[in-house]
Design an enzyme around this catalytic site. Structure first.
Site, short mmCIF file in Angstrom:
data_model
loop_
_atom_site.label_atom_id
_atom_site.label_comp_id
_atom_site.label_asym_id
_atom_site.label_seq_id
_atom_site.Cartn_x
_atom_site.Cartn_y
_atom_site.Cartn_z
N GLY A 263 0.81 -1.21 -0.09
CA GLY A 263 0.04 0.12 -0.05
C GLY A 263 0.95 1.30 -0.10
O GLY A 263 1.96 1.28 -0.07
N GLY A 265 2.29 5.14 1.57
CA GLY A 265 2.63 5.73 2.84
C GLY A 265 3.79 5.13 3.41
O GLY A 265 4.57 4.32 2.80
N GLU A 288 0.42 -1.40 -6.97
CA GLU A 288 -0.24 -0.22 -7.56
C GLU A 288 0.68 0.86 -7.56
O GLU A 288 1.01 1.27 -8.74
CB GLU A 288 -1.27 0.07 -6.50
CG GLU A 288 -2.09 1.07 -6.78
CD GLU A 288 -3.25 1.50 -5.88
OE1 GLU A 288 -4.14 0.69 -5.76
OE2 GLU A 288 -2.94 2.14 -4.91
N ASN A 378 -7.64 9.89 3.40
CA ASN A 378 -7.05 9.63 2.12
C ASN A 378 -8.33 9.21 1.16
O ASN A 378 -8.66 9.66 0.08
CB ASN A 378 -5.84 9.32 1.75
CG ASN A 378 -4.54 9.79 2.63
OD1 ASN A 378 -4.57 11.01 2.88
ND2 ASN A 378 -3.75 8.98 3.07
N GLY A 382 -6.63 1.51 -3.51
CA GLY A 382 -6.58 0.09 -4.20
C GLY A 382 -6.55 -0.76 -3.03
O GLY A 382 -6.58 -2.20 -3.51
N1 COA Z 1 -6.76 7.30 14.47
C1 COA Z 1 -6.47 8.44 13.90
N2 COA Z 1 -5.47 8.95 13.18
C2 COA Z 1 -4.31 7.86 13.07
C3 COA Z 1 -4.35 6.78 13.46
C4 COA Z 1 -5.46 6.32 14.24
N3 COA Z 1 -5.92 5.21 14.82
N4 COA Z 1 -3.53 6.12 13.34
C5 COA Z 1 -2.48 6.78 12.44
N5 COA Z 1 -2.98 7.89 12.21
C6 COA Z 1 -2.48 9.25 11.69
C7 COA Z 1 -1.20 9.60 12.16
O1 COA Z 1 -1.08 9.95 13.39
C8 COA Z 1 -0.73 10.43 11.03
O2 COA Z 1 -1.33 11.62 11.22
P1 COA Z 1 -0.42 12.78 10.83
O3 COA Z 1 -0.24 13.01 9.08
O4 COA Z 1 -1.22 13.97 11.34
O5 COA Z 1 0.92 12.68 11.26
C9 COA Z 1 -1.54 9.54 9.69
O6 COA Z 1 -2.57 9.00 10.42
C10 COA Z 1 -0.53 8.82 8.94
O7 COA Z 1 -0.10 8.04 9.64
P2 COA Z 1 1.28 7.19 9.33
O8 COA Z 1 1.65 6.49 10.61
O9 COA Z 1 2.15 8.39 8.98
O10 COA Z 1 0.84 6.17 8.19
P3 COA Z 1 1.02 6.12 6.64
O11 COA Z 1 1.56 7.40 6.01
O12 COA Z 1 1.61 4.88 6.07
O13 COA Z 1 -0.63 6.11 6.28
C11 COA Z 1 -2.83 5.36 5.87
C12 COA Z 1 -1.54 5.38 6.72
C13 COA Z 1 -3.70 4.67 6.45
C14 COA Z 1 -3.43 6.92 6.04
C15 COA Z 1 -2.50 5.32 4.47
O14 COA Z 1 -1.86 4.36 4.28
C16 COA Z 1 -3.64 5.42 3.62
O15 COA Z 1 -4.25 6.47 3.05
N6 COA Z 1 -4.33 4.21 3.49
C17 COA Z 1 -5.56 4.00 2.60
C18 COA Z 1 -5.37 3.81 1.02
C19 COA Z 1 -4.73 2.75 0.67
O16 COA Z 1 -4.24 1.89 1.48
N7 COA Z 1 -4.01 2.75 -0.51
C20 COA Z 1 -3.04 1.73 -1.04
C21 COA Z 1 -3.56 0.77 -1.55
S1 COA Z 1 -2.49 0.07 -3.03
#
Ligand code: COA
Length: 499
Positions: A263, A265, A288, A378, A382
């Protein structure tokens, strides 16, 4: 304009300014733009739209592959150009407008958008705006660092605007594999049988007379914002490697594994780094977004081939990889996102799907999108395409967020993106829960024992024990199920007073 960039001479007089090209886009239109996770987006026309809207307000529906770079989603949101946005975004300003109810955001599985367009459930697309390295002698469009939904946008749109980006190297030509599935109900199998399968054309075929304008640009893709691996992501990767080694010992996988998907991030990218020091070799990706970790795995000699829909890199990696793309090209393919994310192919290849959760609950339902159950982060992207159809569906996250104020493991998720039926393995830095073939009560025990941060373990155990006294296949204390989220909303923390 160099002839190697516009190879069809009759198109030479289509070169105009971004403002003039943008004048094809008017109030109420549906516009399809290239761009996928901040790679390969059209850069000049959206900026011109945002500028024009400051003088003359208008609104459009904007459909892309995924998120746009160069702050374009921000500029469009702040200029109030967007009435509707589909299918993914990751920009803080646009997020704010979505959560304020100003922009109607349709959060969609990334493989589905073009199917909806083709069958007129969505659309029609009035104008497509596509970034290209060049236009072929037949008028075909050669995309840049992403394919996303660009091919179908260009094929279905009434008019096409092409942005030729001179900073995107011509060596990108040949990287893309544009395959459009045949029409339903007589659709033939998609002939992708390995990550390496090339089944389409290296350009988007459209009648050149549809090209209404060409804009020349030089802006680079913006760098990804992923952070480097840290001790927690290292621990998550370690648990994943142990799990995969066990699958090998049990004879379910070989040391070459099966194609990997990761994924977006920081966490997913960092976890992929775990393969560098693993015993696995000759790996492939059918994913992806190809992030820094893909190229680190190539350079470490671990990865043989990667298929994706976009290349999104940090500044340092971009500077190292993109000018040298000819060296990586024999081991790379960029596909339309409906092919990179196609359920038929994901099931056929037996993909090991690794995606990120914001939070998951004691039964394994996953929330990847909504903070506190209400506020869009976000989008599902996918992750659902891969989670439902892979060989094994793994979700990773740190066990706590915001310095421990939030637990990523909760009694009941406040929003469900991936139901328990699509989730096989959950991993935090604390440990791993293998949920396959377990009933809900067994899943809860695994998750509480293996994934929860010590700060929250007693409270979650207490919740589950009390829920069990009420009975049920999936026991809950319905009136308490969201009490952790309610407390966080009121006090900023899920921790009970005095914890
Ligand atoms: N509740 C609230 N906020 C949370 C949280 C929770 N349980 N867990 C993490 N966060 C926040 C973090 O504090 C961080 O906030 P900030 O930007 O203000 O610092 C933010 O979410 C991102 O977290 P991070 O730990 O840096 O993870 P990441 O960059 O790996 O992103 C997702 C994690 C889930 C947001 C990201 O992977 C995503 O959007 N996924 C959905 C889409 C997807 O999976 N696409 C890929 C398919 S191929």
């Amino acid at each position: 304009m160099p002839l190697d960039r516009i190879r069809l001479s009759s198109l030479a007089d289509k070169v105009v300014s971004a403002e003039e090209a943008a004048s094809h886009i008017r109030d109420g239109m549906i516009v399809g733009m290239s761009g996928f996770t901040r790679a390969g987006e059209a850069k000049a026309v959206p900026r011109a739209l945002a500028e024009r809207a400051k003088r003359e307000p208008f609104k459009i529906t904007l459909i892309t592959g995924a998120s746009l770079g160069n702050d374009l989603d921000k500029q469009l949101a702040e200029a109030h150009v967007l009435s509707r946005r589909i299918p993914f975004q990751s920009d803080p300003a646009l997020r704010k407008a979505i959560n304020a109810g100003e922009v109607m955001f349709v959060d969609q599985h990334l493989s589905e958008t073009v199917e909806h367009l083709r069958t007129h459930q969505l659309g029609p697309i009035d104008v497509a705006v596509i970034e290209a390295v060049a236009i072929t002698a037949q008028g075909g469009i050669i995309p840049t660092t992403s394919v996303g939904n660009s091919a179908t946008f260009a094929i279905l749109a009434e008019k096409v605007i092409v942005e030729i980006n001179l900073s995107q190297p011509l060596e990108l030509e040949g990287l893309h594999d544009i395959y459009i599935p045949t029409r339903r109900p007589f659709r033939e199998p998609i002939p992708v049988v390995t990550p390496e399968s090339r089944v389409g054309l290296p350009f988007i075929p459209i009648p050149p007379e549809k090209i209404a304008a060409i804009v020349v640009t030089t802006k680079l893709d913006s760098a990804s914002t992923v952070l480097p691996p840290d001790p927690e992501t290292g621990a998550i990767a370690g648990h994943l490697m142990e799990f995969l080694k066990r699958e090998v010992r049990l004879g379910r996988l070989t040391d070459r594994l099966q194609p990997l998907q990761a994924g977006i991030g920081t966490i997913a990218n960092a976890v992929m780094h775990g393969f560098i020091d693993s015993p696995f070799y000759d790996l492939t990706m059918y994913s992806e977004v190809l992030q820094d970790s893909t190229f680190d795995l190539f350079d470490a000699g671990k990865l043989n081939f990667a298929s994706g829909s976009s290349i999104t890199l940090s500044k340092a990696k971009y500077d190292a990889v993109i000018p040298d793309i000819a060296r990586y090209k024999p081991r790379l393919i960029l596909r339309p996102q409906e092919i990179s994310n196609h359920p038929e192919i994901i099931r056929r290849l037996g993909i090991i799907a690794i995606n990120t959760a914001l939070e998951f609950d004691i039964y394994g339902n996953v929330n990847s999108t909504h903070v506190g159950g209400t506020h869009m982060m976000n989008g599902i992207g996918g992750s659902g395409d891969f989670a439902r159809n892979g060989y094994v569906s793994v979700f990773v996250t740190k066990s706590i967020a915001k310095g421990g104020a939030l637990s990523s493991v909760v009694p009941m998720v406040s929003h469900v993106d991936h139901t328990e039926h699509d989730v096989d393995v959950l991993i935090t830095e604390v440990g791993l829960a293998d949920l396959r073939e377990l009933a809900p009560r067994e899943r809860a025990r695994q998750i509480i024992a293996n994934c929860v941060h010590p700060l929250y373990r007693d409270a979650l155990t207490d919740y589950f024990d009390r829920a069990l006294t009420r009975g049920g296949h999936t026991p809950h204390l319905i009136e308490e199920a969201f009490s952790w989220h309610a407390r966080a909303r009121e006090t900023g923390s899920m921790l009970a007073a005095g914890t």
